[in-house]
Design a protein around this motif. Structure first.
Motif, mmCIF file in Angstrom:
data_model
loop_
_atom_site.group_PDB
_atom_site.id
_atom_site.type_symbol
_atom_site.label_atom_id
_atom_site.label_comp_id
_atom_site.label_asym_id
_atom_site.label_seq_id
_atom_site.Cartn_x
_atom_site.Cartn_y
_atom_site.Cartn_z
ATOM 1 N N GLY A 103 6.954 -8.991 -1.378
ATOM 2 C CA GLY A 103 7.741 -10.046 -1.996
ATOM 3 C C GLY A 103 9.171 -9.625 -2.240
ATOM 4 O O GLY A 103 9.534 -8.469 -2.029
ATOM 5 N N PRO A 104 9.993 -10.580 -2.669
ATOM 6 C CA PRO A 104 11.392 -10.265 -2.957
ATOM 7 C C PRO A 104 11.518 -9.326 -4.153
ATOM 8 O O PRO A 104 10.548 -9.082 -4.871
ATOM 9 C CB PRO A 104 12.016 -11.635 -3.258
ATOM 10 C CG PRO A 104 10.890 -12.565 -3.499
ATOM 11 C CD PRO A 104 9.665 -11.974 -2.884
ATOM 12 N N GLU A 105 12.711 -8.843 -4.375
ATOM 13 C CA GLU A 105 12.987 -7.845 -5.418
ATOM 14 C C GLU A 105 12.407 -8.226 -6.780
ATOM 15 O O GLU A 105 11.912 -7.392 -7.504
ATOM 16 C CB GLU A 105 14.497 -7.627 -5.531
ATOM 17 C CG GLU A 105 14.896 -6.509 -6.454
ATOM 18 C CD GLU A 105 14.389 -5.139 -6.017
ATOM 19 O OE1 GLU A 105 14.082 -4.319 -6.885
ATOM 20 O OE2 GLU A 105 14.282 -4.892 -4.801
ATOM 21 N N LEU B 19 3.996 -2.870 -8.033
ATOM 22 C CA LEU B 19 3.999 -1.720 -7.122
ATOM 23 C C LEU B 19 5.010 -0.656 -7.529
ATOM 24 O O LEU B 19 4.859 0.517 -7.181
ATOM 25 C CB LEU B 19 4.279 -2.179 -5.693
ATOM 26 C CG LEU B 19 3.148 -2.934 -5.005
ATOM 27 C CD1 LEU B 19 3.633 -3.561 -3.703
ATOM 28 C CD2 LEU B 19 1.952 -2.030 -4.767
ATOM 29 N N ASP B 20 6.038 -1.046 -8.264
ATOM 30 C CA ASP B 20 7.057 -0.095 -8.716
ATOM 31 C C ASP B 20 6.662 0.650 -9.990
ATOM 32 O O ASP B 20 7.365 1.581 -10.400
ATOM 33 C CB ASP B 20 8.394 -0.815 -8.959
ATOM 34 C CG ASP B 20 9.071 -1.242 -7.670
ATOM 35 O OD1 ASP B 20 8.681 -0.741 -6.597
ATOM 36 O OD2 ASP B 20 9.989 -2.086 -7.738
ATOM 37 N N LEU C 53 -2.689 4.806 -8.863
ATOM 38 C CA LEU C 53 -4.007 4.315 -8.448
ATOM 39 C C LEU C 53 -4.110 4.100 -6.935
ATOM 40 O O LEU C 53 -5.203 3.964 -6.400
ATOM 41 C CB LEU C 53 -4.322 2.983 -9.138
ATOM 42 C CG LEU C 53 -4.452 2.993 -10.651
ATOM 43 C CD1 LEU C 53 -4.623 1.567 -11.163
ATOM 44 C CD2 LEU C 53 -5.604 3.866 -11.089
ATOM 45 N N LEU C 54 -2.963 4.047 -6.268
ATOM 46 C CA LEU C 54 -2.935 3.707 -4.855
ATOM 47 C C LEU C 54 -2.933 4.951 -3.981
ATOM 48 O O LEU C 54 -2.369 5.975 -4.343
ATOM 49 C CB LEU C 54 -1.699 2.857 -4.554
ATOM 50 C CG LEU C 54 -1.536 1.593 -5.395
ATOM 51 C CD1 LEU C 54 -0.254 0.880 -5.038
ATOM 52 C CD2 LEU C 54 -2.733 0.677 -5.257
ATOM 53 N N LYS D 234 -5.612 -2.120 2.923
ATOM 54 C CA LYS D 234 -6.492 -3.179 2.414
ATOM 55 C C LYS D 234 -7.044 -2.806 1.034
ATOM 56 O O LYS D 234 -7.097 -3.639 0.129
ATOM 57 C CB LYS D 234 -7.635 -3.422 3.404
ATOM 58 C CG LYS D 234 -8.493 -4.594 3.067
ATOM 59 C CD LYS D 234 -9.530 -4.840 4.150
ATOM 60 C CE LYS D 234 -10.383 -6.036 3.804
ATOM 61 N NZ LYS D 234 -11.367 -6.322 4.846
ATOM 62 N N ALA D 235 -7.425 -1.557 0.860
ATOM 63 C CA ALA D 235 -7.938 -1.096 -0.439
ATOM 64 C C ALA D 235 -6.839 -1.142 -1.502
ATOM 65 O O ALA D 235 -7.087 -1.557 -2.639
ATOM 66 C CB ALA D 235 -8.500 0.320 -0.314
ATOM 67 N N ASN D 236 -5.628 -0.741 -1.144
ATOM 68 C CA ASN D 236 -4.506 -0.794 -2.077
ATOM 69 C C ASN D 236 -4.199 -2.235 -2.476
ATOM 70 O O ASN D 236 -3.929 -2.532 -3.647
ATOM 71 C CB ASN D 236 -3.254 -0.140 -1.477
ATOM 72 C CG ASN D 236 -3.347 1.367 -1.434
ATOM 73 O OD1 ASN D 236 -4.187 1.978 -2.085
ATOM 74 N ND2 ASN D 236 -2.480 1.973 -0.647
ATOM 75 N N LYS D 237 -4.235 -3.143 -1.503
ATOM 76 C CA LYS D 237 -3.988 -4.559 -1.794
ATOM 77 C C LYS D 237 -5.042 -5.093 -2.763
ATOM 78 O O LYS D 237 -4.728 -5.842 -3.684
ATOM 79 C CB LYS D 237 -3.963 -5.382 -0.512
ATOM 80 C CG LYS D 237 -3.602 -6.850 -0.765
ATOM 81 C CD LYS D 237 -3.634 -7.647 0.526
ATOM 82 C CE LYS D 237 -3.265 -9.088 0.346
ATOM 83 N NZ LYS D 237 -3.934 -9.812 -0.704
ATOM 84 N N ALA D 238 -6.286 -4.691 -2.572
ATOM 85 C CA ALA D 238 -7.358 -5.133 -3.456
ATOM 86 C C ALA D 238 -7.127 -4.648 -4.893
ATOM 87 O O ALA D 238 -7.363 -5.383 -5.855
ATOM 88 C CB ALA D 238 -8.712 -4.651 -2.938
ATOM 89 N N ILE D 239 -6.647 -3.427 -5.034
ATOM 90 C CA ILE D 239 -6.355 -2.883 -6.372
ATOM 91 C C ILE D 239 -5.231 -3.685 -7.027
ATOM 92 O O ILE D 239 -5.346 -4.106 -8.181
ATOM 93 C CB ILE D 239 -5.983 -1.388 -6.285
ATOM 94 C CG1 ILE D 239 -7.212 -0.566 -5.910
ATOM 95 C CG2 ILE D 239 -5.378 -0.898 -7.600
ATOM 96 C CD1 ILE D 239 -6.918 0.875 -5.536
ATOM 97 N N VAL D 240 -4.160 -3.927 -6.277
ATOM 98 C CA VAL D 240 -3.023 -4.675 -6.835
ATOM 99 C C VAL D 240 -3.440 -6.113 -7.143
ATOM 100 O O VAL D 240 -3.058 -6.664 -8.178
ATOM 101 C CB VAL D 240 -1.802 -4.610 -5.898
ATOM 102 C CG1 VAL D 240 -0.673 -5.490 -6.415
ATOM 103 C CG2 VAL D 240 -1.328 -3.174 -5.753
#
Length: 158
Positions: free
Chosen positions: A89-91, A99-100, A107-108, A125-131
């Motif tokens: 996504g944008p800033e 993510l920042d 955790l990632l 895919k696993a990181n996306k699921a965590i987020v």
């Protein structure tokens, strides 16, 4: 480990202070370039999230974007799509904000640690699921901050 993070004092503080600032910046960014929408557009968000979480919000945003409606409303829902659904996504987006954060980064898994493309995709895919799980948890608080600042800035109902 995610449960420990989500129930930690530092994560509550993150939601209360840093995420509030992020939501306010997003509102300010939107209002600099777009006309305000009516309160009803924002009032639709909390009940959908309460009933169906992130997937419900995704459905609401997609539905509202596809409607043949006022130009201001369409721009608002396109903005929310970028803000919430874009990856990263944008800033000013919520996903980028999360993510920042160092406690979330911890955790990632680093996808560059895998040599094979297939393994990298699996890590991604696993990181996306965590987020996504964390987003599911923080969305109600985020939109409380977002809506409050939006109503304050537009002075609707005053």
């Amino acid at each position: 480990m995610k449960t420990d993070l989500l129930e930690s004092y530092s994560f509550y503080l993150l939601q209360d202070e840093a995420m509030r600032k992020n939501a306010c910046q997003a509102v300010d960014h939107f209002l600099k370039v777009q006309q305000p929408v009516k309160n009803a557009q924002l009032h639709a968000i909390p009940p959908v999230m309460q009933a169906k979480g992130l997937s419900g919000l995704r459905g609401l945003i997609d539905n509202q974007k596809s409607k043949n409606t006022k130009k201001e409303n369409k721009k608002f829902w396109l903005f929310l799509s970028d803000l919430i659904l874009s990856n990263p996504g944008p800033e000013f987006s919520l996903r980028k904000f999360l993510l920042d954060q160092p406690q979330i980064k911890a955790l990632l898994q680093d996808e560059t640690s895998a040599i094979e493309k297939k393994e990298q995709k699996k890590i991604r895919k696993a990181n996306k699921a965590i987020v996504d799980e964390i987003m599911e948890y923080v969305l109600p608080v985020y939109f409380e901050h977002f809506n409050c600042h939006y109503f304050y800035r537009t002075r609707q109902g005053a």
